[in-house]
Design a protein around this motif. Structure first.
Motif, PDB file in Angstrom:
ATOM      1  N   VAL A 425      15.214  21.580   7.139  1.00  0.00           N
ATOM      2  CA  VAL A 425      14.431  20.372   7.365  1.00  0.00           C
ATOM      3  C   VAL A 425      13.924  19.872   6.018  1.00  0.00           C
ATOM      4  O   VAL A 425      13.504  20.657   5.167  1.00  0.00           O
ATOM      5  N   ARG A 426      13.983  18.551   5.801  1.00  0.00           N
ATOM      6  CA  ARG A 426      13.554  17.970   4.538  1.00  0.00           C
ATOM      7  C   ARG A 426      12.089  17.571   4.639  1.00  0.00           C
ATOM      8  O   ARG A 426      11.720  16.761   5.478  1.00  0.00           O
ATOM      9  N   VAL A 427      11.268  18.163   3.806  1.00  0.00           N
ATOM     10  CA  VAL A 427       9.831  17.890   3.797  1.00  0.00           C
ATOM     11  C   VAL A 427       9.568  16.703   2.882  1.00  0.00           C
ATOM     12  O   VAL A 427      10.015  16.689   1.726  1.00  0.00           O
ATOM     13  N   VAL A 428       8.846  15.720   3.392  1.00  0.00           N
ATOM     14  CA  VAL A 428       8.654  14.460   2.678  1.00  0.00           C
ATOM     15  C   VAL A 428       7.176  14.089   2.683  1.00  0.00           C
ATOM     16  O   VAL A 428       6.513  14.204   3.720  1.00  0.00           O
ATOM     17  N   HIS A 429       6.656  13.638   1.542  1.00  0.00           N
ATOM     18  CA  HIS A 429       5.269  13.149   1.535  1.00  0.00           C
ATOM     19  C   HIS A 429       5.189  11.637   1.715  1.00  0.00           C
ATOM     20  O   HIS A 429       4.125  11.107   2.009  1.00  0.00           O
ATOM     21  N   GLY A 430       6.293  10.930   1.536  1.00  0.00           N
ATOM     22  CA  GLY A 430       6.305   9.489   1.776  1.00  0.00           C
ATOM     23  C   GLY A 430       5.585   8.653   0.745  1.00  0.00           C
ATOM     24  O   GLY A 430       5.465   7.434   0.891  1.00  0.00           O
ATOM     25  N   ASN A 431       5.108   9.299  -0.321  1.00  0.00           N
ATOM     26  CA  ASN A 431       4.325   8.556  -1.311  1.00  0.00           C
ATOM     27  C   ASN A 431       5.160   7.572  -2.118  1.00  0.00           C
ATOM     28  O   ASN A 431       4.629   6.614  -2.669  1.00  0.00           O
ATOM     29  N   THR A 432       6.449   7.804  -2.207  1.00  0.00           N
ATOM     30  CA  THR A 432       7.294   6.870  -2.963  1.00  0.00           C
ATOM     31  C   THR A 432       7.264   5.493  -2.315  1.00  0.00           C
ATOM     32  O   THR A 432       7.121   4.466  -2.990  1.00  0.00           O
ATOM     33  N   LEU A 433       7.402   5.457  -0.984  1.00  0.00           N
ATOM     34  CA  LEU A 433       7.338   4.174  -0.289  1.00  0.00           C
ATOM     35  C   LEU A 433       5.915   3.615  -0.297  1.00  0.00           C
ATOM     36  O   LEU A 433       5.723   2.401  -0.377  1.00  0.00           O
ATOM     37  N   THR A 434       4.918   4.488  -0.242  1.00  0.00           N
ATOM     38  CA  THR A 434       3.529   4.022  -0.338  1.00  0.00           C
ATOM     39  C   THR A 434       3.312   3.293  -1.652  1.00  0.00           C
ATOM     40  O   THR A 434       2.718   2.201  -1.687  1.00  0.00           O
ATOM     41  N   ALA A 435       3.792   3.887  -2.737  1.00  0.00           N
ATOM     42  CA  ALA A 435       3.675   3.238  -4.044  1.00  0.00           C
ATOM     43  C   ALA A 435       4.430   1.913  -4.055  1.00  0.00           C
ATOM     44  O   ALA A 435       3.940   0.905  -4.576  1.00  0.00           O
ATOM     45  N   ALA A 436       5.618   1.892  -3.446  1.00  0.00           N
ATOM     46  CA  ALA A 436       6.420   0.665  -3.415  1.00  0.00           C
ATOM     47  C   ALA A 436       5.706  -0.447  -2.666  1.00  0.00           C
ATOM     48  O   ALA A 436       5.724  -1.617  -3.082  1.00  0.00           O
ATOM     49  N   ASP A 547     -17.138 -12.495  -1.466  1.00  0.00           N
ATOM     50  CA  ASP A 547     -16.431 -13.359  -2.414  1.00  0.00           C
ATOM     51  C   ASP A 547     -15.162 -12.697  -2.944  1.00  0.00           C
ATOM     52  O   ASP A 547     -14.538 -13.191  -3.871  1.00  0.00           O
ATOM     53  N   CYS A 548     -14.798 -11.562  -2.340  1.00  0.00           N
ATOM     54  CA  CYS A 548     -13.566 -10.848  -2.710  1.00  0.00           C
ATOM     55  C   CYS A 548     -12.735 -10.598  -1.455  1.00  0.00           C
ATOM     56  O   CYS A 548     -13.205 -10.773  -0.331  1.00  0.00           O
ATOM     57  N   THR A 549     -11.498 -10.193  -1.637  1.00  0.00           N
ATOM     58  CA  THR A 549     -10.630  -9.879  -0.503  1.00  0.00           C
ATOM     59  C   THR A 549     -10.203  -8.418  -0.582  1.00  0.00           C
ATOM     60  O   THR A 549     -10.125  -7.835  -1.675  1.00  0.00           O
ATOM     61  N   TYR A 550      -9.922  -7.847   0.598  1.00  0.00           N
ATOM     62  CA  TYR A 550      -9.633  -6.424   0.679  1.00  0.00           C
ATOM     63  C   TYR A 550      -8.305  -6.189   1.419  1.00  0.00           C
ATOM     64  O   TYR A 550      -8.131  -6.656   2.542  1.00  0.00           O
ATOM     65  N   GLY A 551      -7.404  -5.509   0.762  1.00  0.00           N
ATOM     66  CA  GLY A 551      -6.151  -5.162   1.405  1.00  0.00           C
ATOM     67  C   GLY A 551      -6.321  -3.956   2.312  1.00  0.00           C
ATOM     68  O   GLY A 551      -7.268  -3.180   2.181  1.00  0.00           O
ATOM     69  N   LYS A 552      -5.396  -3.790   3.264  1.00  0.00           N
ATOM     70  CA  LYS A 552      -5.411  -2.633   4.135  1.00  0.00           C
ATOM     71  C   LYS A 552      -4.628  -1.498   3.489  1.00  0.00           C
ATOM     72  O   LYS A 552      -4.013  -1.661   2.437  1.00  0.00           O
ATOM     73  N   LEU A 553      -4.676  -0.341   4.120  1.00  0.00           N
ATOM     74  CA  LEU A 553      -3.884   0.772   3.630  1.00  0.00           C
ATOM     75  C   LEU A 553      -2.398   0.412   3.676  1.00  0.00           C
ATOM     76  O   LEU A 553      -1.963  -0.354   4.532  1.00  0.00           O
ATOM     77  N   ALA A 554      -1.647   0.960   2.744  1.00  0.00           N
ATOM     78  CA  ALA A 554      -0.220   0.650   2.666  1.00  0.00           C
ATOM     79  C   ALA A 554       0.467   0.991   3.982  1.00  0.00           C
ATOM     80  O   ALA A 554       0.351   2.106   4.491  1.00  0.00           O
ATOM     81  N   GLY A 575       3.023  -1.521  16.337  1.00  0.00           N
ATOM     82  CA  GLY A 575       4.332  -1.440  15.701  1.00  0.00           C
ATOM     83  C   GLY A 575       4.276  -1.204  14.208  1.00  0.00           C
ATOM     84  O   GLY A 575       5.324  -1.161  13.556  1.00  0.00           O
ATOM     85  N   VAL A 576       3.065  -1.047  13.663  1.00  0.00           N
ATOM     86  CA  VAL A 576       2.888  -0.831  12.225  1.00  0.00           C
ATOM     87  C   VAL A 576       2.527   0.629  11.988  1.00  0.00           C
ATOM     88  O   VAL A 576       1.709   1.194  12.708  1.00  0.00           O
ATOM     89  N   VAL A 577       3.160   1.245  11.003  1.00  0.00           N
ATOM     90  CA  VAL A 577       2.880   2.648  10.678  1.00  0.00           C
ATOM     91  C   VAL A 577       2.509   2.766   9.208  1.00  0.00           C
ATOM     92  O   VAL A 577       2.867   1.917   8.394  1.00  0.00           O
ATOM     93  N   HIS A 578       1.768   3.810   8.891  1.00  0.00           N
ATOM     94  CA  HIS A 578       1.401   4.047   7.506  1.00  0.00           C
ATOM     95  C   HIS A 578       2.655   4.223   6.648  1.00  0.00           C
ATOM     96  O   HIS A 578       3.697   4.695   7.129  1.00  0.00           O
ATOM     97  N   ALA A 579       2.539   3.856   5.400  1.00  0.00           N
ATOM     98  CA  ALA A 579       3.708   3.886   4.513  1.00  0.00           C
ATOM     99  C   ALA A 579       4.273   5.294   4.362  1.00  0.00           C
ATOM    100  O   ALA A 579       5.488   5.463   4.213  1.00  0.00           O
ATOM    101  N   CYS A 580       3.402   6.319   4.415  1.00  0.00           N
ATOM    102  CA  CYS A 580       3.921   7.689   4.305  1.00  0.00           C
ATOM    103  C   CYS A 580       4.765   8.037   5.533  1.00  0.00           C
ATOM    104  O   CYS A 580       5.741   8.787   5.434  1.00  0.00           O
TER     105      CYS A 580
END
Length: 620
Positions: A425-436, A547-554, A575-580
């Motif tokens: 089984v391939r263990v993945v942290h998904g951070n590469t797509l989070t960064a992208a 007076d600022c804007t805030y993005g959501k988690l990747a 239908g939306v999932v975390h980037a990891c």
């Protein structure tokens, strides 16, 4: 215009429909306060209590059938309940309202009901005889009629519009159907009362047992062992099974009975594969190995009630704090302690994508426990056990959620990969797509960013990527040594774009903040007006500045052809999932055979991003 009585008059009232119970509540209050608790008020109180218990039966059957760690091997229809079905069945309890008022009217039309004893055993016997002799054949005949021509199109197709039967499907129907159902349910009770054998206890037992059996039949989980019927074959005709009724929902031309297949046998409408399929499913060998597993965890005790087996409608919407959730918090906290003591990683939910089975597994720990030094080893044991189980099962990819890949906990998964070098089984942290995802949120014309959490895995990757694009990165860190290590990884002609800063004041003129470490209101004050806060910190920061804007988690939206998904991930939309999570999905769909643990390979950020878009995932 639809057919008469094919829709509920209050279907557009939403939660305000519960105000229709107001007259019953008012009668109870008036009777208690001004009439000394007369019979009328007591009867209305019984009606309200009974209907609350009926709703509880529906909820408990849903909870049981949705506990996939208990029921996954005995599920009849393999698909999951998706958002469309949840919305369609949202007002499944509409039929409670008219039935409550029918019960109230019965009290006034039948004076004998006003002096009912608490219990009369003969009433139960009479009700049983009337149920078998009148209710069962009446339901069978009307149900067959509802499956013919216009009757089906106008009045019964709504009940069959749900592709996967669930306990709430049992309550999903038209007014005409429930007029018949009320008659079917009421005749044994009225008959017992007219014969002088009625009782308050009979109303509770019969009605609750009636709902219990209907929910069981629609649960999509086979609970009867096949040996039960092989030992006593006659029982096959006296009680239906969930498999028996699920066949009716699949094929619609057989198995019409209420609870007793005897009437299908008499009418010649028993499906020939009813017993063989029931035996196959009850064997408990109905196992499907997932291609991909997302190993998640709860954020806190309150968010744990967002699990799909707790409240279906609540878990199908982005998480939010509601009053009833706060009331239930002590119970959720107690369950958290019990799970801490004796629970193992378990299956929570699943969906299908591009012909592959994807599952959510949950580590029975919540956010604060990951920061307790004495809990570290126990959490890693849970994660390691899940990885080894996935490996034995033949899972292709397992992706670690947020805190399960914490660098301080297990080095982003490197602990397990190094300990078990032969993992399939391939263990993945998904951070590469989070960064992208984060990097593609940043406008192309930005020339300077301020980065907190700058020396973390994600911070390092983001800084190295941006400096290659000639973007100046103000890296907030007190560790000159860690900053210099990252700076040395950058190409020589790009190292100048990485700048170490030690105070938030250094970003007073920078309108692009990338937040990887939690920041307070005081620290946010140093951002200039118009700043946008991109973030990869868990939990996300609180937006203090108007007076600022805030993005959501990747995060990324799954392709439209996803099937069986009916649960939101924490605060994310449907239908939306975390980037990891999405990173693991892409890893699986691409068929990559390498582990993705430890440091992020900056050269792969664009590769992973293009692969995600190629498979239909979209940024949000």
């Amino acid at each position: 215009m639809g057919a008469p009585l094919s829709s509920w008059p209050w279907q557009n009232l939403g939660s305000f429909k519960y105000l229709l119970y107001g007259p019953l509540v008012a009668k109870v209050i008036h009777s208690k306060a001004w009439e000394g608790g007369k019979t009328e008020g007591v009867w209305c109180l019984h009606i309200l209590i009974l209907f609350a218990l009926r709703a509880l039966i529906f909820q408990l059957w849903w909870t049981f059938s949705s506990m996939l760690f208990l029921t996954r091997k005995r599920r009849i229809i393999k698909e999951g309940v998706d958002f469309k079905q949840i919305d369609r069945e949202w007002d499944w309890d509409n039929f409670f309202i008219p039935q409550a008022f029918i019960a109230a009217l019965a009290f006034y039309f039948f004076p004998s009901l006003r002096k009912l004893p608490v219990w009369d055993i003969w009433g139960l016997f009479i009700a049983l005889v009337l149920h078998v002799g009148i209710s069962e054949p009446l339901f069978y005949c009307t149900h067959r009629a509802f499956h013919s021509g216009r009757f089906f199109n106008y009045y019964h197709s709504l009940h069959h519009s749900s592709p996967v039967p669930s306990t709430f499907t049992a309550g999903h129907g038209t007014p005409v159907e429930y007029m018949v159902m009320s008659l079917v349910m009421g005749l044994p009770l009225i008959g017992a009362g007219l014969m002088g054998a009625g009782s308050v206890g009979l109303f509770y037992v019969y009605v609750l047992l009636f709902d219990f059996l209907r929910c069981m039949g629609h649960s999509n989980v086979e609970i009867f062992p096949s040996g039960f019927f092989e030992a006593v074959p006659l029982l096959r005709y006296l009680i239906y099974t969930p498999t028996y009724h699920s066949i009716h929902h699949i094929e619609k031309n057989s198995n019409y009975c209420l609870f007793m297949p005897l009437f299908d046998a008499l009418g010649g409408t028993i499906n020939t594969k009813s017993w063989s399929l029931q035996k196959e499913i009850s064997s408990g060998k109905n196992i499907h190995v997932p291609d991909f597993v997302f190993l998640a965890h709860a954020v806190d005790a309150v968010s744990s009630m967002h699990a799909s087996f707790a409240f279906r409608s609540f878990s199908s919407m982005p998480f939010r704090i509601l009053p009833f959730i706060l009331v239930l918090w002590p119970g959720a906290f107690l369950i958290m302690l019990v799970m801490w003591a004796c629970s193992k990683t378990f299956l929570l939910s699943f969906y299908n994508l591009h012909g592959r089975l994807h599952q959510y597994w949950v580590v029975p720990r919540i956010g604060f426990q990951y920061f307790l030094p004495f809990a570290k080893n126990g959490i890693n044991e849970q994660i390691e056990s899940a990885i080894l189980r996935a490996d034995r099962m033949g899972v292709k990819v397992l992706s670690l959620a947020a805190l399960n890949k914490n660098e301080a906990l297990n080095g982003g998964g490197t602990l397990f990969v190094n300990k078990h070098p032969n993992l399939k089984v391939r263990v993945v942290h998904g951070n590469t797509l989070t960064a992208a995802v984060i990097l593609n949120e940043i406008p192309k014309n930005v020339k300077e960013v301020f980065l907190t959490g700058a020396t973390s895995k994600l911070g390092r990757a983001i800084a190295l990527y941006l400096c290659r694009k000639k973007v100046q990165v103000l890296m907030l860190t007190l560790s000159t040594e860690r900053f210099q290590l990252i700076q040395k990884e950058a190409p020589e002609d790009c190292q100048q774009y990485l700048v170490q800063v030690t105070k938030y004041q250094a970003a007073e003129n920078c309108k692009t903040w990338i937040v990887g470490k939690w920041i307070t209101f005081r620290e946010q004050r140093f951002a200039p007006t118009g700043t946008h806060f991109h973030q990869f910190v868990v939990p996300p920061i609180i937006g203090f500045r108007r007076d600022c804007t805030y993005g959501k988690l990747a995060a990324m939206k799954l392709p439209l052809d996803v099937r069986g998904l009916g649960m939101c991930e924490y605060t994310l939309d449907r239908g939306v999932v975390h980037a990891c999570h999405a990173g693991g999905v892409v890893h699986c769909l691409e068929g990559w055979t390498h582990h993705e643990v430890g440091a992020i390979d900056v050269d792969r950020i664009d590769i992973v991003w293009k692969a995600a878009l190629g498979h239909g995932l979209r940024p949000v």
